[in-house]
Design an enzyme around this catalytic site. Structure first.
Site, short mmCIF file in Angstrom:
data_model
loop_
_atom_site.label_atom_id
_atom_site.label_comp_id
_atom_site.label_asym_id
_atom_site.label_seq_id
_atom_site.Cartn_x
_atom_site.Cartn_y
_atom_site.Cartn_z
N PRO A 158 6.22 87.08 16.46
CA PRO A 158 6.61 88.44 16.05
C PRO A 158 7.77 88.99 16.89
CG PRO A 158 4.22 88.25 16.13
CD PRO A 158 4.76 86.94 16.64
N SER A 218 15.18 85.11 16.33
CA SER A 218 16.45 84.55 16.80
C SER A 218 16.40 84.29 18.30
CB SER A 218 17.60 85.53 16.51
OG SER A 218 17.63 85.87 15.15
N SER A 244 13.96 79.06 27.49
CA SER A 244 13.65 78.05 26.47
C SER A 244 13.57 76.63 27.04
CB SER A 244 14.68 78.11 25.35
OG SER A 244 15.96 77.88 25.87
N GLY A 292 21.46 91.94 -19.13
CA GLY A 292 20.05 92.36 -19.14
C GLY A 292 19.11 91.17 -19.02
N GLU A 314 16.08 79.06 9.87
CA GLU A 314 16.87 78.05 10.60
C GLU A 314 18.13 78.70 11.20
OE1 GLU A 314 15.60 74.73 10.45
OE2 GLU A 314 17.22 73.70 11.50
N THR A 321 5.92 78.17 7.76
CA THR A 321 5.80 77.52 6.46
C THR A 321 4.59 76.59 6.54
OG1 THR A 321 8.17 77.69 6.12
CG2 THR A 321 7.01 76.04 4.80
C1 LIG Z 1 10.11 82.30 4.37
C2 LIG Z 1 10.28 82.00 5.82
C3 LIG Z 1 9.90 80.77 6.31
C4 LIG Z 1 10.01 80.49 7.67
N1 LIG Z 1 9.56 79.29 8.14
C5 LIG Z 1 9.47 79.12 9.48
C6 LIG Z 1 8.80 77.98 10.02
O1 LIG Z 1 8.31 77.11 9.29
N2 LIG Z 1 8.68 77.89 11.36
C7 LIG Z 1 9.20 78.82 12.21
O2 LIG Z 1 9.06 78.65 13.42
N3 LIG Z 1 9.87 79.89 11.73
C8 LIG Z 1 10.00 80.08 10.40
N4 LIG Z 1 10.63 81.19 9.89
C9 LIG Z 1 11.19 82.19 10.82
C10 LIG Z 1 12.70 82.26 10.79
O3 LIG Z 1 13.28 81.16 11.40
C11 LIG Z 1 13.10 83.60 11.45
O4 LIG Z 1 12.76 84.62 10.53
C12 LIG Z 1 14.57 83.66 11.80
O5 LIG Z 1 14.84 82.81 12.87
C13 LIG Z 1 15.04 85.07 12.14
O6 LIG Z 1 14.22 85.67 13.10
P1 LIG Z 1 13.67 87.15 12.86
O7 LIG Z 1 13.09 87.18 11.50
O8 LIG Z 1 12.78 87.52 13.99
O9 LIG Z 1 14.92 88.07 12.86
P2 LIG Z 1 15.57 88.81 14.12
O10 LIG Z 1 15.89 87.80 15.15
O11 LIG Z 1 14.74 89.96 14.51
O12 LIG Z 1 16.93 89.33 13.49
C14 LIG Z 1 17.00 90.53 12.72
C15 LIG Z 1 18.47 90.77 12.37
O13 LIG Z 1 19.23 90.93 13.58
C16 LIG Z 1 20.28 89.99 13.62
N5 LIG Z 1 20.50 89.53 15.00
C17 LIG Z 1 19.56 89.12 15.91
N6 LIG Z 1 20.16 88.76 17.06
C18 LIG Z 1 21.49 88.91 16.87
C19 LIG Z 1 22.63 88.69 17.68
N7 LIG Z 1 22.52 88.21 18.92
N8 LIG Z 1 23.85 88.97 17.15
C20 LIG Z 1 23.97 89.45 15.90
N9 LIG Z 1 22.92 89.67 15.08
C21 LIG Z 1 21.70 89.41 15.56
C22 LIG Z 1 19.81 88.84 12.74
O14 LIG Z 1 20.90 88.07 12.27
C23 LIG Z 1 19.09 89.59 11.63
O15 LIG Z 1 20.02 90.04 10.69
C24 LIG Z 1 10.56 81.46 8.54
C25 LIG Z 1 10.97 82.70 8.03
C26 LIG Z 1 10.82 82.98 6.70
C27 LIG Z 1 11.22 84.35 6.20
#
Ligand SMILES: Cc1cc2nc3c(=O)[nH]c(=O)nc-3n(C[C@H](O)[C@H](O)[C@H](O)COP(=O)(O)OP(=O)(O)OC[C@H]3O[C@@H](n4cnc5c(N)ncnc54)[C@H](O)[C@@H]3O)c2cc1C
Length: 408
Positions: free
Chosen positions: A132, A136, A184, A365, A388, A164
């Site tokens: 949560p 990123s 990391s 439409g 990714e 997933t």
């Molecule tokens: C359908 C789905 C399947 C997934 N499957 C997997 C999986 O199998 N395993 C797994 O581990 N994860 C999985 N994910 C997670 C996915 O990799 C993350 O949602 C993704 O890495 C983005 O993280 P976040 O959602 O926390 O967004 P955040 O990191 O909170 O980002 C929110 C916004 O802020 C922007 N942002 C953040 N940091 C910066 C920065 N430094 N500079 C500019 N912009 C920034 C982002 O680009 C985004 O627009 C999945 C997600 C979804 C929706």
């Protein structure tokens, strides 16, 4: 050095046509139903297993194609069929690659077959890294793995999200913190075997698109796994941590955020998925524009429509070329000096979003209704700019690679 050619060889064409047949005959006709049901399409995965598409052997064969085109070609065709179902078919591969990349031979032999199951009892696997508060920003991960030396067991606690196949997987691969001081670099991956007490599924997410792919939280509450479940083994981990501590002590190397690191070799595969979805929507739009008549002529007779289609096709082809280049570079060990893998994912995913939106516009439409597949394709396409590594993270990686500057 092989002669330069843009043409697929006979074997590649055969595989592509075989995959296309499966996508057209089995995946596409099932797409609308599983999108509505928002459930894992087990019967389709089973069909894929029967013909050999849902198996490690198939992906290994494509991966070892020396041209690098095996994986992107497979992804494009399957995702052309339908993105949600295709992700249900290839999602296990994410976890399998995690084991292949970091596991010992014994771990590979023990766990990967259990990820896929067999034709009569297909299984899936999940790769759980995101949390949560750590999307990123992977370095802020909190899930903790502590070694219990007396029992040679690891005890894992934390909550993973957006996984997933999370919770429905037979085997979960979980990334956890083993040394919180190393960012990391202090992470390690663990196998969580089937039916391990303490692992449960949290919330299952209802999504905008790729609804046939299951996405859920995974809760780890005092999960105990044997020492043998640490991918790569304890000795290798201890060596790696010692090297990272030494570097951190000397201050010679900044401890990097893994999400910012260049996953250049794997990102083109996501780019190829996006190309598949974009191509699917473009084909529907082209066909519609040539048959739909308004003002007494097919709508493609208007430059306003025809030029959109010309742009759509140009962008799709450009995206595919970027994907193929990066895949070729990855397989041939070329250095990604301009973050070419991230470039391909960025361009292809943005193209898919744009092209699928244009397809809706061309269908008018009808494009906006669920009678036609382009609105689903548009909802599906939005995921490519998020998972990714989001588009912003791709730009960050590219900009840092080009400039060598710590751009924020
Ligand atoms: C359908 C789905 C399947 C997934 N499957 C997997 C999986 O199998 N395993 C797994 O581990 N994860 C999985 N994910 C997670 C996915 O990799 C993350 O949602 C993704 O890495 C983005 O993280 P976040 O959602 O926390 O967004 P955040 O990191 O909170 O980002 C929110 C916004 O802020 C922007 N942002 C953040 N940091 C910066 C920065 N430094 N500079 C500019 N912009 C920034 C982002 O680009 C985004 O627009 C999945 C997600 C979804 C929706």
């Amino acid at each position: 050095m092989a002669e330069f050619t843009m043409e697929l060889n006979d074997e590649q064409k055969e595989v592509r046509d075989w995959l296309h047949g499966f996508a057209a005959d089995v995946i596409r006709p099932a797409a609308a139903e599983w999108d509505e049901r928002e459930e894992t399409p087990w019967p389709v995965i089973q069909e894929a297993a029967k013909v050999g598409i849902y198996s490690l052997d198939f992906y290994a064969q494509q991966y070892f194609d020396a041209t690098g085109l095996g994986i992107p070609m497979a992804m494009e065709e399957l995702f052309w069929g339908d993105a949600g179902i295709a992700l249900s078919i290839v999602g296990t591969g994410l976890a399998a690659v995690g084991v292949l990349a970091n596991g010992t031979e014994e771990q590979i032999g023990t766990w990967i077959p259990q990820m896929y199951g067999d034709v009569n009892d297909v299984k899936v696997a999940a790769f759980c890294s995101s949390e949560p508060d750590a999307g990123s920003d992977v370095a802020s991960m909190r899930t903790r793995a502590v070694y219990d030396e007396a029992k040679d067991e690891w005890v894992i606690n934390g909550t993973k999200t957006w996984a997933t196949n999370g919770g429905i997987a037979n085997v979960h691969v979980v990334v956890a913190v083993v040394d919180p001081d190393l960012g990391s670099k202090g992470h390690a991956s663990f196998i969580i075997p089937p039916d391990t007490p303490g692992l449960s599924q949290g919330q299952k997410f209802q999504k905008h698109g790729i609804r046939a792919s299951h996405t859920a939280e995974v809760v780890l509450d005092d999960v105990r796994v044997p020492g043998s479940c640490l991918l790569g083994g304890k000795e290798k981990l201890d060596e790696r941590l010692a090297r990272a501590r030494e570097k951190a002590r000397k201050g010679g190397e900044r401890v990097k955020n893994a999400a910012m690191a260049t996953f250049e070799a794997s990102r083109p595969a996501v780019g190829a998925m996006a190309v598949g979805t974009a191509r699917a929507a473009y084909e529907v739009a082209l066909d519609y524009a040539m048959t739909r008549e308004q003002f007494g002529r097919p709508i493609i007779d208007n430059q306003g429509v025809a030029f959109q289609l010309a742009d759509m096709r140009t962008q799709i082809d450009a995206a595919r070329l970027l994907v193929w280049r990066a895949s070729w570079m990855g397989v041939n060990g070329k250095p990604f000096t301009a973050a070419e893998g991230s470039m391909s994912k960025l361009f292809a995913s943005e193209t898919a979003k744009k092209v699928t939106a244009q397809a809706i516009q061309i269908l008018g439409g009808n494009g906006y209704t669920r009678e036609y597949p382009v609105e689903r394709m548009h909802r599906d396409a939005a995921i490519y700019t998020i998972f990714e590594g989001t588009s912003e993270i791709q730009r960050l990686v590219i900009a840092r690679t080009l400039s060598g500057m710590p751009i924020r």
